[in-house]
Design a protein around this motif. Structure first.
Motif, PDB file in Angstrom:
ATOM      1  N   ALA A   1       0.829  -1.208   0.000  1.00 19.89           N
ATOM      2  CA  ALA A   1       0.000   0.000   0.000  1.00 19.89           C
ATOM      3  C   ALA A   1       0.865   1.260   0.000  1.00 19.89           C
ATOM      4  CB  ALA A   1      -0.932   0.000   1.213  1.00 19.89           C
ATOM      5  N   LEU A   2       1.942   1.251   0.774  1.00 20.42           N
ATOM      6  CA  LEU A   2       2.832   2.412   0.826  1.00 20.42           C
ATOM      7  C   LEU A   2       3.530   2.640  -0.512  1.00 20.42           C
ATOM      8  CD1 LEU A   2       4.419   1.909   4.372  1.00 20.42           C
ATOM      9  CD2 LEU A   2       2.621   3.513   3.707  1.00 20.42           C
ATOM     10  N   LEU A   3       3.902   1.543  -1.180  1.00 25.08           N
ATOM     11  CA  LEU A   3       4.515   1.653  -2.503  1.00 25.08           C
ATOM     12  C   LEU A   3       3.513   2.250  -3.497  1.00 25.08           C
ATOM     13  CD1 LEU A   3       6.802   1.096  -4.512  1.00 25.08           C
ATOM     14  CD2 LEU A   3       5.878  -1.228  -4.787  1.00 25.08           C
ATOM     15  N   CYS A   4       2.273   1.756  -3.452  1.00 22.80           N
ATOM     16  CA  CYS A   4       1.227   2.278  -4.339  1.00 22.80           C
ATOM     17  C   CYS A   4       0.960   3.756  -4.050  1.00 22.80           C
ATOM     18  CB  CYS A   4      -0.070   1.475  -4.162  1.00 22.80           C
ATOM     19  SG  CYS A   4       0.017  -0.203  -4.794  1.00 22.80           S
ATOM     20  N   LEU A   5       1.012   4.117  -2.778  1.00 21.37           N
ATOM     21  CA  LEU A   5       0.783   5.507  -2.394  1.00 21.37           C
ATOM     22  C   LEU A   5       1.842   6.417  -3.019  1.00 21.37           C
ATOM     23  CD1 LEU A   5      -0.830   7.497  -0.568  1.00 21.37           C
ATOM     24  CD2 LEU A   5       0.841   7.014   1.221  1.00 21.37           C
ATOM     25  N   ALA A   6       3.090   6.010  -2.927  1.00 16.06           N
ATOM     26  CA  ALA A   6       4.174   6.811  -3.508  1.00 16.06           C
ATOM     27  C   ALA A   6       4.027   6.914  -5.031  1.00 16.06           C
ATOM     28  CB  ALA A   6       5.527   6.194  -3.145  1.00 16.06           C
ATOM     29  N   ILE A   7       3.660   5.808  -5.667  1.00 20.17           N
ATOM     30  CA  ILE A   7       3.472   5.809  -7.123  1.00 20.17           C
ATOM     31  C   ILE A   7       2.320   6.733  -7.507  1.00 20.17           C
ATOM     32  CG2 ILE A   7       2.774   4.393  -9.095  1.00 20.17           C
ATOM     33  CD1 ILE A   7       4.285   2.050  -7.776  1.00 20.17           C
ATOM     34  N   GLY A   8       1.199   6.631  -6.757  1.00 19.32           N
ATOM     35  CA  GLY A   8       0.027   7.460  -7.057  1.00 19.32           C
ATOM     36  C   GLY A   8       0.321   8.946  -6.943  1.00 19.32           C
ATOM     37  N   VAL A   9       1.009   9.332  -5.879  1.00 21.36           N
ATOM     38  CA  VAL A   9       1.367  10.747  -5.708  1.00 21.36           C
ATOM     39  C   VAL A   9       2.328  11.188  -6.806  1.00 21.36           C
ATOM     40  CG1 VAL A   9       2.558  12.386  -4.203  1.00 21.36           C
ATOM     41  CG2 VAL A   9       0.934  10.758  -3.231  1.00 21.36           C
ATOM     42  N   GLY A  10       3.244  10.307  -7.188  1.00 19.41           N
ATOM     43  CA  GLY A  10       4.171  10.628  -8.272  1.00 19.41           C
ATOM     44  C   GLY A  10       3.447  10.871  -9.588  1.00 19.41           C
ATOM     45  N   ILE A  11       2.432  10.060  -9.887  1.00 21.15           N
ATOM     46  CA  ILE A  11       1.646  10.233 -11.112  1.00 21.15           C
ATOM     47  C   ILE A  11       0.919  11.574 -11.100  1.00 21.15           C
ATOM     48  CG2 ILE A  11      -0.333   9.352 -12.430  1.00 21.15           C
ATOM     49  CD1 ILE A  11       0.474   6.538 -11.527  1.00 21.15           C
ATOM     50  N   VAL A  12       0.340  11.922  -9.948  1.00 18.34           N
ATOM     51  CA  VAL A  12      -0.363  13.206  -9.823  1.00 18.34           C
ATOM     52  C   VAL A  12       0.600  14.362 -10.050  1.00 18.34           C
ATOM     53  CG1 VAL A  12      -1.529  14.751  -8.184  1.00 18.34           C
ATOM     54  CG2 VAL A  12      -2.194  12.349  -8.331  1.00 18.34           C
ATOM     55  N   GLN A  13       1.823  14.252  -9.527  1.00 15.25           N
ATOM     56  CA  GLN A  13       2.794  15.330  -9.685  1.00 15.25           C
ATOM     57  C   GLN A  13       3.282  15.454 -11.125  1.00 15.25           C
ATOM     58  OE1 GLN A  13       3.375  17.644  -7.459  1.00 15.25           O
ATOM     59  NE2 GLN A  13       1.857  16.539  -6.249  1.00 15.25           N
ATOM     60  N   ILE A  14       3.341  14.324 -11.853  1.00 17.98           N
ATOM     61  CA  ILE A  14       3.710  14.388 -13.269  1.00 17.98           C
ATOM     62  C   ILE A  14       2.684  15.213 -14.024  1.00 17.98           C
ATOM     63  CG2 ILE A  14       3.888  13.022 -15.396  1.00 17.98           C
ATOM     64  CD1 ILE A  14       5.094  10.773 -13.694  1.00 17.98           C
TER      65      ILE A  14
END
Length: 371
Positions: free
Chosen positions: A177-190
């Motif tokens: 879940a923490l890995l997915c959270l980091a990926i999700g926030v990264g996508i939003v920032q892109i």
């Protein structure tokens, strides 16, 4: 043998609705409103007419401290009495307000607030002041929906500090879940850093106010870092103390005053009066932001007492959805596929992280994060 009727624990409720649901729905609405109003209060006017964020942080701590002090004053007889036979007088009774009783209660309260270990709250207090100031920087430079999604990274930082400092054990699904959270926030920032039309639309909408996405993202990350460290440290203090939660809130606010005053003193013009510098451009929206922040701090205490992690996860998800819809309706937010994808990943990560199967000790730490 089955439980007798009198043995069934009563669930606190208001008008028949359990308090845990009321507190969580209220927390979700408060989180969304704070993000929306804070963002609007910062970008709806030119930067030259903007109010002082450090002043808002100082007022937030003062008001929360006074309210917590009043609640602690009312509760002090219950928290200091060691005899089950002692019945505390009602708040509305004349005995409660008898001068001798009031003086005794004030002395007890002073001993509790200025206890030998009160200095331990100075560290999270400083961190929370830094966090609150960073929130204003982020809200000024990011869209409300982007800020709300990105700010969920505090779950990751809290978990990391909890593992490092408290030796908490996380399950495999939580690490995922923490890995997915980091990926999700990264996508939003892109999406945020590449969407030039959205930046132009925002500038035109808000009187020429420009938003720096990189600055906002760095502010969010720093706020999440300080939030996680302060929350875990605060839990360490609570676990090793029997002090009432409201007493601890008073101590936090007390130790927050000096660090909250520092940026105000540093930035104050020498030719301006103290009150003039403090409340320059402090209008309705600024006061609204402070009021909602104070309200959120008090609601968090109810969530800690009456709710659980699963429902808190739903409240977080609900606040993200509300902020997203409000941004589209109020701020002409440009919806893109990458933002939707990143938000969905963050929502799934939040839901997955709060699934059952954790030990009771590991389930408590996320409640210690201050809003």
């Amino acid at each position: 043998m089955g439980l007798l009727q009198d043995d069934v624990p009563t669930v606190p409720s208001l008008c028949g609705v359990p308090l845990k649901y009321i507190s969580l729905i209220t927390l979700a609405l408060q989180n969304s409103l704070l993000t929306i109003i804070m963002h609007y209060s910062r970008v709806s006017i030119p930067p030259s007419e903007s109010y002082s964020a450090p002043t808002a942080v100082l007022l937030n701590e003062l008001l929360k401290g006074f309210i917590s002090l009043a609640i602690a004053f009312v509760r002090i007889d219950r928290t200091t009495s060691h005899s089950s036979d002692t019945v505390s007088p009602s708040f509305t009774s004349s005995a409660f307000w008898h001068p001798d009783k009031v003086l005794t209660r004030v002395r007890r309260l002073a001993r509790e607030v200025f206890s030998p270990d009160c200095w331990k709250l100075s560290i999270p207090a400083i961190l929370y002041v830094i966090q609150n100031n960073l929130q204003y920087v982020a809200a000024t430079n990011l869209e409300a929906a982007t800020f709300q999604v990105s700010y969920q990274m505090k779950i990751l930082t809290t978990a990391a500090f909890s593992v490092l400092l408290l030796r908490k054990q996380l399950s495999a699904s939580q690490w995922l879940a923490l890995l997915c959270l980091a990926i999700g926030v990264g996508i939003v920032q892109i999406q945020t850093t590449t969407d030039e039309p959205a930046k132009v639309a925002s500038s035109l909408l808000f009187n020429g106010t420009s938003m720096n996405a990189l600055k906002g993202f760095l502010a969010v990350m720093a706020a999440c870092f300080t939030s996680g460290l302060a929350g875990v440290y605060f839990e360490m203090v609570l676990k090793n103390s029997q002090a009432d939660l409201w007493i601890r809130n008073v101590q936090l606010s007390f130790f927050s005053l000096l660090p909250a005053l520092v940026p105000i003193v540093v930035s104050r013009s020498s030719d301006a009066g103290v009150m003039q510098s403090l409340f320059a451009n402090f209008g309705v929206w600024a006061w609204g932001t402070v009021a909602i922040q104070v309200f959120g701090g008090l609601v968090t205490a109810l969530v800690i007492k009456y709710s659980d992690n699963i429902l808190k996860g739903f409240a977080t998800s609900l606040s993200i959805v509300i902020s997203f819809l409000a941004s589209v309706a109020l701020f002409d937010f440009q919806v893109t596929f990458t933002f939707i994808l990143g938000s969905v990943v963050v929502l799934i990560a939040t839901w997955l992280y709060n699934q059952p199967g954790r030990s009771p000790a590991a389930a408590r730490f996320s409640f210690s994060v201050k809003n």
